[in-house]
Write a protein that holds these residues in place. Structure first.
Motif, PDB file in Angstrom:
ATOM      1  N   GLY A  40       0.772  -1.129  -0.105  1.00  0.00           N
ATOM      2  CA  GLY A  40       0.016   0.064  -0.324  1.00  0.00           C
ATOM      3  C   GLY A  40       0.842   1.161   0.047  1.00  0.00           C
ATOM      4  O   GLY A  40       0.446   2.142  -0.782  1.00  0.00           O
ATOM      5  N   ARG A  41       1.839   1.283   0.898  1.00  0.00           N
ATOM      6  CA  ARG A  41       2.756   2.612   0.902  1.00  0.00           C
ATOM      7  C   ARG A  41       3.484   2.502  -0.403  1.00  0.00           C
ATOM      8  O   ARG A  41       3.699   3.598  -0.977  1.00  0.00           O
ATOM      9  CB  ARG A  41       3.868   2.425   1.909  1.00  0.00           C
ATOM     10  N   ALA A  42       3.824   1.548  -1.220  1.00  0.00           N
ATOM     11  CA  ALA A  42       4.390   1.797  -2.298  1.00  0.00           C
ATOM     12  C   ALA A  42       3.571   2.068  -3.395  1.00  0.00           C
ATOM     13  O   ALA A  42       3.972   3.030  -4.451  1.00  0.00           O
ATOM     14  CB  ALA A  42       4.914   0.348  -2.954  1.00  0.00           C
ATOM     15  N   LEU A  43       2.384   1.620  -3.653  1.00  0.00           N
ATOM     16  CA  LEU A  43       1.341   2.327  -4.400  1.00  0.00           C
ATOM     17  C   LEU A  43       1.162   3.733  -4.209  1.00  0.00           C
ATOM     18  O   LEU A  43       0.941   4.704  -5.126  1.00  0.00           O
ATOM     19  CB  LEU A  43       0.045   1.521  -4.377  1.00  0.00           C
ATOM     20  N   VAL A  44       0.940   4.059  -2.899  1.00  0.00           N
ATOM     21  CA  VAL A  44       0.855   5.612  -2.674  1.00  0.00           C
ATOM     22  C   VAL A  44       1.844   6.352  -3.190  1.00  0.00           C
ATOM     23  O   VAL A  44       1.559   7.415  -3.800  1.00  0.00           O
ATOM     24  CB  VAL A  44       0.710   5.673  -0.966  1.00  0.00           C
TER      25      VAL A  44
END
Length: 331
Positions: A40-44
């Motif tokens: 999720g953090r990578a997608l953000v």
């Protein structure tokens, strides 16, 4: 004795969403999609970078388009008459004749000869300071202002000037305007193409991220699906999750883009006397994208957030449809 045919697997009827919701006093079940993880953090981060690039592209296109419109308007308001020096030519009389003919033409608002001081400043980078223009065969210029709403007949004006002063030539800047418009249109098309590629790349990133989230929670998704949870309910869970990620990433990227344009505008305003700022101002004015540019960046932020949620929902629905195709046939 024949073997009995195996009975097909029966799926329970779809349950209403209220049956799947938490009852009072019950422990809230774990969400289908983990609220925060490394993916999720990578997608953000990826969405933030994509939004920043999209904001830069949109701001640059707006800046070039507005600057080109300003240049075109300034060029369209003025034409130039050049008088070439020749032996026996009375330059002062020739300038007076050109001004008289120009002012008598409908659509002309002004006609002023460029002063010797202004001409010297134009030639100073090549010929040095303190020029004696009377001793040099330097063409003289007459700047003619025209009405943009009712421009004069340039062909008739050119013929009249040449007839009265054969050494005169009229430049209506139409070639420059045509090149300027072509350059601006090409820049806008390139910007639209880059913006489209950024949006497509964002959508593909969300597709892979959604598939990864479904794979990581495959058992939960399949159990909910086979016990009767509607696909729209499962898709809504993913949609809400990715909408939060998309909005957070797009807001961060758009905010950085807005700060960059504000900082550049402030820098050019503060350093107007420096050569670097003068060059930037000559090309892009005050380097301000205006309210249209800022509104466009905000629209990009919203579009990327909605695109993230919609792409996630579409991916989940397709994955659930694929699960149904691979599952045993219902009775």
């Amino acid at each position: 004795m024949t073997d009995a045919a195996p009975s097909p697997v029966r799926r329970r009827p779809a349950l209403p969403l209220a049956r799947l919701a938490r009852r009072p006093g019950e422990v809230r079940p774990a969400p289908i999609v983990p609220p925060a993880n490394v993916a999720g953090r990578a997608l953000v981060t990826v969405i933030g970078i994509m939004t920043f690039l999209a904001s830069l592209t949109l701001g640059a296109v707006t800046l070039v388009s507005d600057t080109a419109a300003t240049w075109e308007s300034e060029i369209a308001r003025e034409i130039t008459v050049q008088i070439r020096p020749e032996d026996g030519l009375d330059m002062a009389a020739a300038i007076a004749t050109v001004r008289q003919i120009a002012l008598a033409t409908p659509g002309v608002t002004s006609a002023e000869a460029m002063t010797d001081a202004a001409t010297s400043r134009l030639l100073e980078p090549w010929l040095g300071a303190d020029l004696e223009l009377d001793e040099l065969p330097v063409p003289r210029l007459v700047l003619i202002g025209i009405d943009e709403n009712a421009p004069p007949d340039f062909t008739s004006l050119r013929v009249g000037l040449i007839a009265a002063v054969p050494q005169a030539s009229l430049d209506d800047h139409r070639a420059w305007v045509s090149r300027l418009v072509s350059m601006a249109n090409a820049t806008v098309l390139v910007g639209i193409g880059i913006l489209t590629l950024v949006l497509v790349a964002t959508a593909l990133t969300v597709v892979f991220a959604t598939r990864g989230a479904m794979t990581g929670n495959r058992q939960i998704v399949e159990v909910l699906h086979f016990v009767g949870a509607r696909p729209a309910f499962i898709a809504a869970e993913f949609e809400r999750h990715f909408l939060k990620l998309g909005l957070f990433g797009s807001l961060a990227g758009g905010f950085v883009g807005l700060l960059l344009f504000l900082a550049m505008g402030y820098w050019t305003e503060v350093n107007q006397a420096t050569p670097e700022a003068d060059q930037i101002s000559a090309l892009f004015g005050s380097f301000a994208i205006g309210w249209k540019g800022y509104a466009g960046i905000l629209c990009v932020v919203a579009v990327i957030g909605v695109l993230t949620a919609a792409t996630s929902r579409w991916t989940v629905m397709r994955q659930l449809a694929a699960i149904d195709m691979l599952s045993p046939v219902e009775s």
